[in-house]
Design an enzyme around this catalytic site. Sequence first.
Site, PDB file in Angstrom:
ATOM      1  N   ASP A 166     -11.196 166.545  -0.503  1.00 44.65           N
ATOM      2  CA  ASP A 166      -9.886 166.426   0.138  1.00 44.65           C
ATOM      3  C   ASP A 166      -8.965 167.489  -0.447  1.00 44.65           C
ATOM      4  O   ASP A 166      -9.325 168.195  -1.385  1.00 44.65           O
ATOM      5  CB  ASP A 166      -9.322 165.018  -0.115  1.00 44.65           C
ATOM      6  CG  ASP A 166      -8.086 164.716   0.726  1.00 44.65           C
ATOM      7  OD1 ASP A 166      -7.844 165.422   1.726  1.00 44.65           O
ATOM      8  OD2 ASP A 166      -7.367 163.756   0.388  1.00 44.65           O
TER       9      ASP A 166
ATOM     10  N   ASP B 221      -0.731 164.973   9.728  1.00 45.73           N
ATOM     11  CA  ASP B 221       0.719 164.758   9.767  1.00 45.73           C
ATOM     12  C   ASP B 221       1.379 165.735   8.798  1.00 45.73           C
ATOM     13  O   ASP B 221       0.721 166.286   7.900  1.00 45.73           O
ATOM     14  CB  ASP B 221       1.076 163.313   9.389  1.00 45.73           C
ATOM     15  CG  ASP B 221       0.640 162.938   7.970  1.00 45.73           C
ATOM     16  OD1 ASP B 221      -0.478 163.338   7.567  1.00 45.73           O
ATOM     17  OD2 ASP B 221       1.419 162.269   7.263  1.00 45.73           O
TER      18      ASP B 221
ATOM     19  N   HIS C 112       6.104 171.174   1.181  1.00 44.80           N
ATOM     20  CA  HIS C 112       7.181 170.199   1.411  1.00 44.80           C
ATOM     21  C   HIS C 112       8.558 170.859   1.347  1.00 44.80           C
ATOM     22  O   HIS C 112       9.561 170.179   1.149  1.00 44.80           O
ATOM     23  CB  HIS C 112       7.122 169.033   0.411  1.00 44.80           C
ATOM     24  CG  HIS C 112       5.941 168.134   0.621  1.00 44.80           C
ATOM     25  ND1 HIS C 112       5.945 166.804   0.296  1.00 44.80           N
ATOM     26  CD2 HIS C 112       4.720 168.357   1.144  1.00 44.80           C
ATOM     27  CE1 HIS C 112       4.782 166.258   0.592  1.00 44.80           C
ATOM     28  NE2 HIS C 112       4.013 167.201   1.109  1.00 44.80           N
TER      29      HIS C 112
ATOM     30  N   GLU D  73      -0.753 160.644   5.832  1.00 42.09           N
ATOM     31  CA  GLU D  73      -0.938 160.901   4.404  1.00 42.09           C
ATOM     32  C   GLU D  73       0.404 161.046   3.712  1.00 42.09           C
ATOM     33  O   GLU D  73       0.584 160.631   2.571  1.00 42.09           O
ATOM     34  CB  GLU D  73      -1.763 162.182   4.195  1.00 42.09           C
ATOM     35  CG  GLU D  73      -2.236 162.407   2.762  1.00 42.09           C
ATOM     36  CD  GLU D  73      -1.222 163.075   1.849  1.00 42.09           C
ATOM     37  OE1 GLU D  73      -1.382 162.989   0.624  1.00 42.09           O
ATOM     38  OE2 GLU D  73      -0.248 163.686   2.353  1.00 42.09           O
TER      39      GLU D  73
ATOM     40  N   HIS E 227      -5.508 165.960   6.495  1.00 46.71           N
ATOM     41  CA  HIS E 227      -4.585 165.122   7.267  1.00 46.71           C
ATOM     42  C   HIS E 227      -3.790 166.011   8.205  1.00 46.71           C
ATOM     43  O   HIS E 227      -3.571 167.191   7.909  1.00 46.71           O
ATOM     44  CB  HIS E 227      -3.673 164.296   6.358  1.00 46.71           C
ATOM     45  CG  HIS E 227      -2.730 165.105   5.510  1.00 46.71           C
ATOM     46  ND1 HIS E 227      -1.477 165.482   5.926  1.00 46.71           N
ATOM     47  CD2 HIS E 227      -2.855 165.617   4.258  1.00 46.71           C
ATOM     48  CE1 HIS E 227      -0.874 166.166   4.969  1.00 46.71           C
ATOM     49  NE2 HIS E 227      -1.695 166.275   3.950  1.00 46.71           N
TER      50      HIS E 227
END
Length: 462
Positions: free
Chosen positions: A193, A99, A437, A167, A97
């Site tokens: 993934d 984003d 994150h 995502e 992904h």
Amino acid sequence: MPLFWGPGLRPTAHLVQEDGGMPDALAALRALVRIPTVSRQDPADTDWAPFRDLVTLLPSLYPATHRELGLEIVAEHSLLYHWKGSTDGPPTVLMAHYDVVPATDEGWEHPPFSAEVTGEGDERVVWGRGTLDDKGALVAVLEGVEASVLAGRTPRCDVYLSFGHDEETEGSGARAIVDLLQSRGIRAGLVIDEGGAIVEDVFPGVSGPIAVVGVSEKGILTVTLTVDQHGGHASTPPRLSATARLARAIVRLNRRPFRAGFSAPTLEMIGTLGAHARGPLRLAFTNLWLTRPILLALFARLSDETNALIRTTQAVTMLRGSQAANALAERAVATVNIRVSIDSRVADAVAHVRRAIHDPRVVIAVQHPHEPSPVSPTSGPGWELVRRTIGETFPGTIVTPYVMMAASDSRHFTRISDCVYRFSPFEMSAAERGTLHARNERLRVSTLLRGVDFYTRLIAGL
Ligand SMILES: [Zn+2]
């Protein structure tokens, strides 16, 4: 192959040259990290211009791929590439992904969207939001495809590249891609993934690198607990106010953890890793018929991670009461985030919450339920290809299945494939995993290049 371009998408080539002298993969990753494709919880808050910029940039970074593969834009910003194979066997889907979660400059050693490179030679590190999650994987996949196309190879079976745009929030892009593939009657033989990685020091008694490959994901749901009552002045409170009743419910819930048990993939992980453990631990891990109850008790206490491996977990994440210091709450609300063990179901979790709270005045409502995903097999051609490719790229690494605690875009793909594996081919230290994150997300350049090597080898086997 014909290309499909959304309105206004034109290839540009402005960001590529300035990294002259660096490996292509690094230059490409830097170019992508500099585009702040930040997805916001509320899509209305998301600035979609960078998403369009990134999609526009890709053909200049990977021209051969964009000549050879078809591209469809799905759900406005997600990308589905199609590489036609020479035979009709079941296709493979490689996912990533593009984003990223938000980041401000605060607390970063190098700004999150600058893609600065520090260090020398093999020690070089590229800094920035998205380097690990998940633009690094996107680059590794595309580098592998580009090299293969340039070498004149055609895969035996069709290959799809599925790159989601949200995502980190809704996962609507991946869901739409799966809807589309399903409507075309496509079932994939293999889906890869993000998820696991190459890690060390995660399992007691085992040193050395371990490739953890996610074969299933826990389920997830949000439960709200609501207590309504008449408000009033805080100077004349009832014996059990709404907030106190809610607090009692939370305490009751906290006292009743979900039942513990080893799922089949967790048992397989313990058996696989246990065979490499030192001393008495090896005996404990490889004689589960005898030691299972002891190990279960050990996992419950060892760490929050091992505890989460063996049961459904619950966490009260949000609380809301009165708006004023001197007014009783007319409504008190707690939000509970629940991760459902793969041996259980959403309905079991809700029943447990109801039983534990045991108070009809606490209204329980379920939001966004998602059942645990089915378990992908640890045998068969898909698994063997992943295992073999890890072995070739990272010699001496132990490969083990595991159950992912977090949810990823790949959960949607279990609708169209029995073999969904969550694995990023990157070595991640505990410190590096801690930047996911969070601040100072970064990727070693040598790690990136080995990830490219992994996908290049994997694609050669398709
Ligand atoms: Zn991710």
